[in-house]
Motif scaffolding. Structure first.
Motif, PDB file in Angstrom:
ATOM      1  N   VAL A 256       0.868  -1.176   0.000  1.00 28.88           N
ATOM      2  CA  VAL A 256       0.000   0.000   0.000  1.00 28.88           C
ATOM      3  C   VAL A 256       0.902   1.222   0.000  1.00 28.88           C
ATOM      4  CG1 VAL A 256      -1.842   1.237   1.187  1.00 28.88           C
ATOM      5  CG2 VAL A 256      -1.744  -1.260   1.322  1.00 28.88           C
ATOM      6  N   GLN A 257       0.720   2.109  -0.969  1.00 30.96           N
ATOM      7  CA  GLN A 257       1.610   3.257  -1.070  1.00 30.96           C
ATOM      8  C   GLN A 257       0.912   4.425  -1.754  1.00 30.96           C
ATOM      9  OE1 GLN A 257       4.939   2.041  -3.470  1.00 30.96           O
ATOM     10  NE2 GLN A 257       3.684   1.493  -5.227  1.00 30.96           N
ATOM     11  N   ASN A 258       1.416   5.619  -1.501  1.00 33.29           N
ATOM     12  CA  ASN A 258       0.961   6.817  -2.194  1.00 33.29           C
ATOM     13  C   ASN A 258       1.870   7.071  -3.383  1.00 33.29           C
ATOM     14  OD1 ASN A 258      -1.303   7.666  -0.729  1.00 33.29           O
ATOM     15  ND2 ASN A 258      -0.042   8.621   0.847  1.00 33.29           N
ATOM     16  N   ARG A 259       1.278   7.422  -4.499  1.00 26.21           N
ATOM     17  CA  ARG A 259       2.071   7.761  -5.677  1.00 26.21           C
ATOM     18  C   ARG A 259       1.338   8.808  -6.498  1.00 26.21           C
ATOM     19  NH1 ARG A 259       2.722   2.918  -9.746  1.00 26.21           N
ATOM     20  NH2 ARG A 259       3.973   2.134  -8.007  1.00 26.21           N
ATOM     21  N   HIS A 260       2.103   9.520  -7.329  1.00 23.92           N
ATOM     22  CA  HIS A 260       1.521  10.525  -8.203  1.00 23.92           C
ATOM     23  C   HIS A 260       1.028   9.861  -9.474  1.00 23.92           C
ATOM     24  CE1 HIS A 260       2.655  14.100  -5.898  1.00 23.92           C
ATOM     25  NE2 HIS A 260       3.740  13.424  -5.571  1.00 23.92           N
TER      26      HIS A 260
ATOM     27  N   ASN B  85       1.450   7.966   6.828  1.00 24.87           N
ATOM     28  CA  ASN B  85       2.219   6.728   6.670  1.00 24.87           C
ATOM     29  C   ASN B  85       1.762   5.665   7.654  1.00 24.87           C
ATOM     30  OD1 ASN B  85       3.804   7.731   4.578  1.00 24.87           O
ATOM     31  ND2 ASN B  85       5.373   8.529   5.975  1.00 24.87           N
ATOM     32  N   GLY B  86       1.353   6.105   8.845  1.00 30.88           N
ATOM     33  CA  GLY B  86       0.833   5.153   9.822  1.00 30.88           C
ATOM     34  C   GLY B  86      -0.437   4.485   9.340  1.00 30.88           C
ATOM     35  N   ASP B  87      -1.315   5.262   8.692  1.00 27.90           N
ATOM     36  CA  ASP B  87      -2.545   4.691   8.148  1.00 27.90           C
ATOM     37  C   ASP B  87      -2.240   3.689   7.038  1.00 27.90           C
ATOM     38  OD1 ASP B  87      -3.803   6.347   9.894  1.00 27.90           O
ATOM     39  OD2 ASP B  87      -4.549   7.754   8.387  1.00 27.90           O
ATOM     40  N   LEU B  88      -1.270   4.035   6.185  1.00 22.22           N
ATOM     41  CA  LEU B  88      -0.883   3.122   5.111  1.00 22.22           C
ATOM     42  C   LEU B  88      -0.369   1.808   5.681  1.00 22.22           C
ATOM     43  CD1 LEU B  88       1.028   5.566   2.708  1.00 22.22           C
ATOM     44  CD2 LEU B  88      -1.320   4.749   2.485  1.00 22.22           C
ATOM     45  N   GLU B  89       0.405   1.898   6.749  1.00 14.77           N
ATOM     46  CA  GLU B  89       0.962   0.695   7.368  1.00 14.77           C
ATOM     47  C   GLU B  89      -0.135  -0.170   7.977  1.00 14.77           C
ATOM     48  OE1 GLU B  89       4.215  -0.591  10.821  1.00 14.77           O
ATOM     49  OE2 GLU B  89       3.870   1.522  10.339  1.00 14.77           O
TER      50      GLU B  89
ATOM     51  N   SER C  90       0.177   3.063  15.501  1.00 12.79           N
ATOM     52  CA  SER C  90      -0.012   3.325  14.077  1.00 12.79           C
ATOM     53  C   SER C  90      -1.473   3.323  13.673  1.00 12.79           C
ATOM     54  CB  SER C  90       0.745   2.275  13.250  1.00 12.79           C
ATOM     55  OG  SER C  90       0.199   0.998  13.460  1.00 12.79           O
ATOM     56  N   LYS C  91      -2.391   3.443  14.640  1.00 16.91           N
ATOM     57  CA  LYS C  91      -3.806   3.469  14.286  1.00 16.91           C
ATOM     58  C   LYS C  91      -4.130   4.733  13.498  1.00 16.91           C
ATOM     59  CE  LYS C  91      -5.883   0.539  17.806  1.00 16.91           C
ATOM     60  NZ  LYS C  91      -6.890   0.458  18.872  1.00 16.91           N
TER      61      LYS C  91
END
Length: 485
Positions: A356-360, A444-448, A469-470
């Motif tokens: 799970v990651q953020n990308r453009h 980033n915590g939400d992604l994890e 990380s909640k």
């Protein structure tokens, strides 16, 4: 088998039954017995059905005399399994598709190849709708081979599923109406379902790199990674296994570090027990789909199992497999044993990488940030995708209160040496997800947390989210820790 003294028999005429399913009085578990014609890969087909129903095998015996197969299984639903997991009559119906009696064996004209169709569903989208659709398609006995799911700016869902019908009733209008009625009862929205035949020319030409998975049973398929040829190729080019094509961008996906989870994993072989068979001993923590992965990889590499015993005790699975090389009917050499043990370890520990990651978005002039989920799953020798992946992914995102803006499911060819017989494939699941406000997941915590929960649901062996990380948005506060199933 445990608990056999308290059974309620679903079938009375046992002597003529190829498949028998005996539910225990509580209804929470059952004993499955199968006596049918044997074929290399039948164990994988049986384990696939058990896994697809969300069941775990607590005890199991598989044996064959070379022509006839005898199977005894004690099964229970996994945590988080769908209600259909305890539909024992439906389980029997699905198992009968793979198991031939003496009578059906003589009259059979060979395996049936189901036609593929494009099922288009239009509806008003909301969180959880996609998961409900996936569940309905499974209940309707449809197999999804490829999917393209999109949501318009006005929140209209336009989903395209490339399916085959196990009942062979599509594209009859009565069948389409039946599917539409099942969907309407579950998603409570105005919807429209249309169905067209998938052009055979597109199936044969394979013009697109994004392929449809297949329908062939493992027992009717060739091994996709035969041991003798693979060892020969490895000597020639030094490569053990093809990697995912970099043009799809999957090479950035890390394999999960499961060393801690599977620190008690043991795989070894013994050539002294039997004069004709090599005994493979396996001991590891149980997880979802473990039995399926064991039988899938033995079929893939061309092993024939003469006898196997499976037991589950305190979440620890033990398996003894009596095997020989299927093509030449020989015991395994030291080189073969090294290869087999490595492949089994790989199948146990590396079934589904997920990221799970953020990308453009490269296609946007404003470089909009989007949150993407990518999960990879192995394809078996019959070119079928892994059971329950799409179901488990959408179920987890639904429980976390995450909306799915766009999704795709398809198969891709792995890079190899170009020869047709050496091609390898993998199933890809891509999701673009948003929070309840329609925005990307920024923390980033939400992604994890999302990544951990998806992996835990898929494999059933995640460590679960850490308290620190909640996520901050409300729908993610009530997280489920699936543990080892």
């Amino acid at each position: 088998m445990e608990g056999q003294g308290d059974n309620t028999f679903l079938e009375v005429d046992r002597d003529e039954e190829v498949v028998q399913v005996e539910a225990h009085v509580s209804g929470d578990s059952a004993d499955v017995s199968i006596s049918c014609s044997d074929a290399t890969g039948l164990g994988c087909d049986i384990a696939r059905v058990i896994f697809n129903f969300g069941l775990t095998v607590y005890n199991g015996d598989f044996s064959t005399d070379g022509r006839w197969c005898f199977v005894m299984l004690h099964v229970r639903p996994c945590f988080g399994s769908p209600p259909c997991a305890k539909n024992w009559n439906l389980l029997k119906k699905h198992l009968l598709r793979f198991c031939s009696s003496e009578k059906t064996l003589k009259s059979s004209a060979g395996p049936i190849g189901h036609k593929k169709f494009i099922l288009q569903i239009q509806f008003q989208d909301q969180i959880g709708t996609l998961h409900n659709i996936i569940h309905c398609l499974w209940e309707a006995d449809l197999v999804v081979h490829k999917a393209n799911i999109s949501t318009s700016p006005d929140n209209k869902g336009m989903d395209m599923f490339y399916v085959s019908d196990n009942l062979d009733k599509l594209p009859k209008q009565s069948r389409i109406n039946q599917i539409e009625e099942m969907l309407a009862k579950r998603i409570h929205s105005d919807l429209k379902v249309t169905c067209i035949a998938y052009p055979y020319s597109r199936l044969s030409k394979n013009a697109s790199p994004r392929l449809l998975t297949g329908t062939k049973d493992c027992k009717d398929s060739r091994s996709s990674l035969p041991m003798m040829r693979t060892l020969s190729n490895r000597e020639r080019n030094g490569s053990r296994r093809s990697s995912v094509s970099s043009q799809e961008g999957f090479d950035i996906l890390p394999r999960f570090n499961v060393a801690e989870i599977f620190q008690s994993l043991k795989v070894n072989a013994d050539n002294l027990v039997s004069p004709t068979q090599t005994v493979i001993h396996i001991e590891c923590p149980d997880r979802k789909g473990l039995l399926y992965d064991l039988f899938r990889i033995t079929k893939d590499i061309g092993l024939q199992i003469s006898y196997s015993k499976i037991s589950l005790d305190m979440k620890l699975c033990r398996a003894d497999l009596f095997v020989h090389e299927a093509e030449h009917h020989q015991k395994l050499t030291d080189e073969m044993i090294e290869f087999v043990c490595a492949e089994i370890k790989h199948a146990i520990t590396s079934s589904i990488p997920v990221k799970v990651q953020n990308r453009h978005d490269a296609g946007s002039s404003t470089a909009v940030l989007q949150t993407e989920v990518v999960a990879l799953a192995p394809v078996d020798s019959g070119f079928r995708g892994r059971p329950r992946v799409l179901y488990d992914l959408t179920a987890t995102l639904n429980q976390l209160g995450v909306s799915i803006f766009h999704a795709e499911m398809y198969a891709v060819e792995l890079s190899g040496d170009g020869r047709e017989q050496d091609k390898r494939y993998q199933e890809v699941h891509r999701f673009v997800i948003q929070d309840s406000n329609g925005k990307s997941i920024g923390s980033n915590g939400d992604l994890e947390v999302i990544e951990n929960e998806l992996y835990s649901r898929l494999i059933g062996s995640g460590a679960g989210p850490r308290e620190s990380s909640k996520p901050q948005f409300a729908n993610l506060l009530n997280l489920l820790d699936y543990g080892i199933l």
